[in-house]
Design a protein around this motif. Structure first.
Motif, PDB file in Angstrom:
ATOM      1  N   PHE A  57      47.726  29.298  37.739  1.00  0.00           N
ATOM      2  CA  PHE A  57      47.067  30.459  36.738  1.00  0.00           C
ATOM      3  C   PHE A  57      47.437  31.608  36.880  1.00  0.00           C
ATOM      4  O   PHE A  57      48.562  32.528  36.264  1.00  0.00           O
ATOM      5  CB  PHE A  57      45.886  30.610  36.533  1.00  0.00           C
ATOM      6  N   ALA A  58      47.953  32.786  38.076  1.00  0.00           N
ATOM      7  CA  ALA A  58      48.017  33.982  37.917  1.00  0.00           C
ATOM      8  C   ALA A  58      49.248  34.770  37.692  1.00  0.00           C
ATOM      9  O   ALA A  58      49.997  35.277  37.737  1.00  0.00           O
ATOM     10  CB  ALA A  58      47.952  34.450  38.858  1.00  0.00           C
ATOM     11  N   GLY A  93      36.695  46.171  40.179  1.00  0.00           N
ATOM     12  CA  GLY A  93      36.902  45.368  41.075  1.00  0.00           C
ATOM     13  C   GLY A  93      36.050  44.468  41.155  1.00  0.00           C
ATOM     14  O   GLY A  93      35.539  44.091  42.752  1.00  0.00           O
ATOM     15  N   VAL A  94      36.381  44.063  40.476  1.00  0.00           N
ATOM     16  CA  VAL A  94      35.842  42.419  39.907  1.00  0.00           C
ATOM     17  C   VAL A  94      36.003  41.295  41.264  1.00  0.00           C
ATOM     18  O   VAL A  94      34.816  41.031  41.991  1.00  0.00           O
ATOM     19  CB  VAL A  94      35.917  41.250  39.171  1.00  0.00           C
ATOM     20  N   MET A  95      36.942  41.513  41.961  1.00  0.00           N
ATOM     21  CA  MET A  95      37.176  40.079  42.899  1.00  0.00           C
ATOM     22  C   MET A  95      36.096  41.359  44.083  1.00  0.00           C
ATOM     23  O   MET A  95      36.248  40.387  45.162  1.00  0.00           O
ATOM     24  CB  MET A  95      38.577  40.663  43.519  1.00  0.00           C
ATOM     25  N   TYR A  96      36.306  41.988  44.337  1.00  0.00           N
ATOM     26  CA  TYR A  96      35.593  42.917  45.270  1.00  0.00           C
ATOM     27  C   TYR A  96      33.976  43.079  45.682  1.00  0.00           C
ATOM     28  O   TYR A  96      33.039  42.790  46.216  1.00  0.00           O
ATOM     29  CB  TYR A  96      36.133  44.383  45.887  1.00  0.00           C
ATOM     30  N   LEU A 127      41.135  43.943  52.263  1.00  0.00           N
ATOM     31  CA  LEU A 127      41.254  42.478  52.666  1.00  0.00           C
ATOM     32  C   LEU A 127      39.884  41.367  52.435  1.00  0.00           C
ATOM     33  O   LEU A 127      38.631  42.046  52.541  1.00  0.00           O
ATOM     34  CB  LEU A 127      41.421  41.669  54.112  1.00  0.00           C
ATOM     35  N   LEU A 128      39.988  40.790  52.077  1.00  0.00           N
ATOM     36  CA  LEU A 128      38.376  39.793  50.895  1.00  0.00           C
ATOM     37  C   LEU A 128      37.972  38.649  52.037  1.00  0.00           C
ATOM     38  O   LEU A 128      38.849  38.307  53.085  1.00  0.00           O
ATOM     39  CB  LEU A 128      38.869  39.713  49.793  1.00  0.00           C
ATOM     40  N   PRO A 161      44.573  35.090  50.205  1.00  0.00           N
ATOM     41  CA  PRO A 161      45.071  35.947  48.620  1.00  0.00           C
ATOM     42  C   PRO A 161      45.484  34.804  47.265  1.00  0.00           C
ATOM     43  O   PRO A 161      45.072  35.557  46.386  1.00  0.00           O
ATOM     44  CB  PRO A 161      46.742  35.895  49.641  1.00  0.00           C
ATOM     45  N   ALA A 162      45.826  34.010  47.844  1.00  0.00           N
ATOM     46  CA  ALA A 162      46.003  33.273  46.418  1.00  0.00           C
ATOM     47  C   ALA A 162      45.034  32.280  46.326  1.00  0.00           C
ATOM     48  O   ALA A 162      44.980  32.611  44.565  1.00  0.00           O
ATOM     49  CB  ALA A 162      45.956  31.396  46.914  1.00  0.00           C
ATOM     50  N   GLU A 163      43.882  32.086  45.924  1.00  0.00           N
ATOM     51  CA  GLU A 163      42.676  32.715  45.116  1.00  0.00           C
ATOM     52  C   GLU A 163      41.830  33.376  45.146  1.00  0.00           C
ATOM     53  O   GLU A 163      41.806  33.724  43.576  1.00  0.00           O
ATOM     54  CB  GLU A 163      41.354  31.646  46.198  1.00  0.00           C
TER      55      GLU A 163
END
Lengths: 518, 191
Positions: B124-125, B74-77, B47-48, B53-55
């Motif tokens: 967008f997703a 893994g750009v979000m991580y 989890l970030l 989760p939506a962001e």
């Protein structure tokens, strides 16, 4: 700590040199550095990564930047021991003689209060002490001076390709002068040519202060305190004599440190900011010039794609070759500003100056296709241009405050028409060179501002300048300023060699005249 | 001018090191990898801390539009890890952006989703590739109407750089381009 002879704010290029020379002369020296310590060697923290390299860029309170061409204070400044020079590319050409007397010769800008001949001995001494690689004979534009003590860096494919383009157009290239060792020099290693200069050179081949003057300073018993943020210069009531500085230590506690001489060596943004914060209306600001007269070198990349392998991953970030055929000011012929080409810079895939950054318009699969092609076939040369020191490019105090309640810097910047006109000439010239070199495609990157200059400009007249030619403020005789903040014109070369040379001249002056301060 | 001292075409790195009298082992410390690389964290669904989760879905889809493969890398991580640091190693720093980094990203995410809803009535997703690319072009050029976030071209520039960092700026990224990494001192994490 007891009162020290010399207190230096900022442990970068000029601060390190001054600390070494003054400590060697027997003075007690304390350097206060707001950022962290860095270290060379295999157990150091200069990691080979363009991402990690960002740790070396300014990490203090953000400046407010604006104007038609906002400057990146963070990108241009350093963070920690070594200052901006820890991530500089060690391109060390000299200013030319006419850069020192724009007003006298051309009726524009300002004159420096010294000439090239005054500074030449210091260029020569620094060159010998630090070590520069190059070929003074091939560098036909260079003003008089001693030969470089080391042979030039090797040339890789992109250097040879672009040099061919210059030759076809009847232009000249020379090895680029670099403060990078091509052989073991003064006990420092030779370069490996793997292009990680921007991340800080951990083997000490590149002349960052951790490898050059700071070790000498420490050996001579100078002390460095990190995490010490200087907020004000302390003075007598009249503001005519510095007594020391106010700073906040690593635990956030306010401290005062007394000194016989205070030297601000905190780069072109923090130097004027500290002076403006030190006293209502600014300290050493009888002229109203503190924060004024700022500029930056207009800079952009000219790129070319070649059928041949360019080996752009090899070499050094600063480049392999130099061209200064357009380093001339001839207003009658329409040329009002000089420019230099730094040719064949080593490239990495990412970061602001990386391969992907050469085509910021591309994304998605077209970006991948470009990266696969460009990784082995892209070549680059970098324009470094002269600009006018402008009264309107000004640093003032913002309404925003830092952690300790002091206003941060607000910096407004716009390139001059003269500077932008030269960029147009240079862009056309650069694209022609790439075409002549055989590039299948060529383009110009975006315009940026490199090397923030001015803000406490030196001059002969106390009414129109902040310091004399030694960086000694006109108003406070025991308060000195060093670095690019003193520049009265930009020239069209990277400034760090000149910063060192001016600092060495200041060190000599202080040592010779020490009886005035003791 | 003189002939070059040598050419990289005829000298590999080990030969260069030998010529310089330096051994690679003496210059490089062992890589100390963190417990998980960004790609591993994504695979394991960690989890970030800074994004909902939506962001996450929006920004990950956006980054993957700009640099396909960045999501898996893994750009979000990477972003989430950096945003927890006092001094994030993000290119955003170079812009002297006058607000906390997280608000820059969240502002862009919300503006992007609002733009997507306005034009396609979907977040967008959930857009197909063609619609994502169309919006990316508008954001890049600053031509997107009703964009209410950080300057659109700046958001494009910074997030594209983040994705490039993770996809091309690591040792694995260099390998994707068949480039030698040649670290003096390997970074303590994969990126």
């Amino acid at each position: 700590m007891d009162k020290v002879d010399v207190l230096i704010v900022g442990a970068g290029a000029s601060g390190g040199l001054l600390a070494a020379k003054l400590a060697q002369a027997g003075k007690s020296v304390l350097l206060l550095e707001t950022g962290p310590q860095h270290a060379l060697g295999s157990k150091g923290d200069l990691y080979s990564s363009q991402i990690w390299a960002r740790r070396l860029k300014w990490g203090g309170p953000n400046s407010e930047t604006g104007g038609a061409n906002p400057l990146s204070v963070t990108f241009n400044s350093g963070w920690g021991v070594g200052g901006a020079a820890i991530h500089h590319y060690a391109v060390w050409p000299r200013l030319h003689a006419d850069d020192f007397q724009l007003r006298s010769d051309f009726g524009v800008g300002r004159d420096w209060p010294l000439t090239y001949d005054d500074l030449r001995p210091y260029y020569d001494r620094v060159q010998k002490e630090v070590g520069i690689s190059g070929d003074h004979k091939a560098e036909i534009w260079r003003p008089a001076g001693e030969p470089y003590p080391m042979p030039p860096v090797p040339m890789f494919a992109q250097g040879r390709l672009i040099a061919g383009g210059f030759t076809k157009l009847g232009m000249h290239t020379s090895p680029i002068p670099l403060a990078i060792n091509t052989e073991v020099y003064n006990g420092r290693s030779a370069c490996l040519y793997d292009g990680w200069c921007d991340a800080g050179c951990p083997i000490g081949a590149l002349a960052n202060p951790l490898a050059t003057y700071l070790p000498q300073a420490l050996e001579a018993k100078a002390q460095v305190m990190t995490g010490a943020t200087v907020t004000r210069v302390l003075t007598n009531a009249a503001g005519t004599q510095a007594s020391g500085v106010e700073y906040f230590d690593a635990s956030g506690q306010r401290q005062e440190q007394m000194a016989r001489v205070v030297i601000l060596a905190a780069f072109a943004v923090q130097n004027p900011r500290i002076l403006l914060n030190s006293r209502e209306g600014g300290l050493a600001n009888r002229s109203g010039q503190v924060g004024r007269g700022m500029a930056a070198h207009p800079s952009l990349g000219i790129y070319g794609l070649f059928k041949e392998e360019t080996q752009n991953i090899y070499g050094v970030t600063g480049g392999q070759l130099l061209n200064q055929d357009s380093y001339a000011k001839a207003p009658s012929q329409g040329q009002k500003a000089s420019f230099s080409w730094l040719i064949a810079n080593a490239l990495k895939p990412n970061d602001l100056l990386g391969v992907a950054g050469s085509r910021v318009d591309l994304f998605g699969e077209p970006l991948h296709a470009f990266m696969q092609q460009a990784a082995g076939h892209l070549a680059i040369m970098t324009y470094i241009g002269e600009d006018r020191i402008s009264e309107d490019n000004r640093l003032t105090l913002s309404s925003q405050k830092d952690l300790y309640g002091f206003p941060v810097a607000q910096l407004v910047h716009q390139h001059s028409k003269t500077g932008l006109s030269a960029v147009e000439v240079g862009t056309r010239q650069g694209l022609a060179v790439m075409k002549a070199a055989g590039a299948t495609e060529s383009w110009a990157g975006g315009l940026g501002g490199q090397h923030i200059l001015g803000g406490t400009v030196m001059g002969s007249d106390p009414q129109t300048s902040v310091t004399d030619s030694y960086g000694r403020t006109h108003d406070v005789p025991n308060l000195f300023v060093t670095g690019t903040t003193l520049f009265a014109s930009t020239g069209a070369v990277n400034p760090t060699f000149t910063v060192h040379s001016l600092a060495l001249r200041t060190a000599d002056h202080l040592i010779e005249r020490w009886s005035e301060f003791g | 001018m003189d002939e070059p001292l040598f050419s990289a075409a005829v000298l590999n790195r080990r030969e260069v090191l030998a010529r310089m009298g330096l051994g690679l082992a003496a210059l490089t410390i062992s890589t100390v990898l963190g417990p998980l690389s960004p790609a591993q964290a994504r695979t394991q669904g960690v989890l970030l801390k800074h994004f909902t989760p939506a962001e996450t879905a929006t920004l990950e889809a956006w980054n993957d539009t700009l640099v396909p493969g960045a999501a898996e890398a893994g750009v979000m991580y990477f972003l989430d890890d950096q945003l927890g640091k006092d001094l994030p190693l993000l290119l955003l720093r170079y812009t002297d952006f006058p607000a906390p980094a997280l608000s820059f990203y969240q502002g862009g995410i919300h503006a992007l989703d609002a733009l997507s809803q306005a034009q396609y009535q979907q977040p967008f997703a959930q857009l197909d590739a063609a619609k994502r690319i169309s919006l990316a072009g508008q954001v890049a050029q600053g031509s997107a109407k009703s964009w209410d976030g950080p300057p659109a071209p700046l958001f494009y520039f910074v997030t594209r750089s983040d994705a490039v960092d993770v996809y091309y700026g690591t040792e694995a990224g260099f390998a994707r381009l068949k480039l030698p990494y040649m670290a003096h001192i390997a970074p303590p994490k994969a990126w």
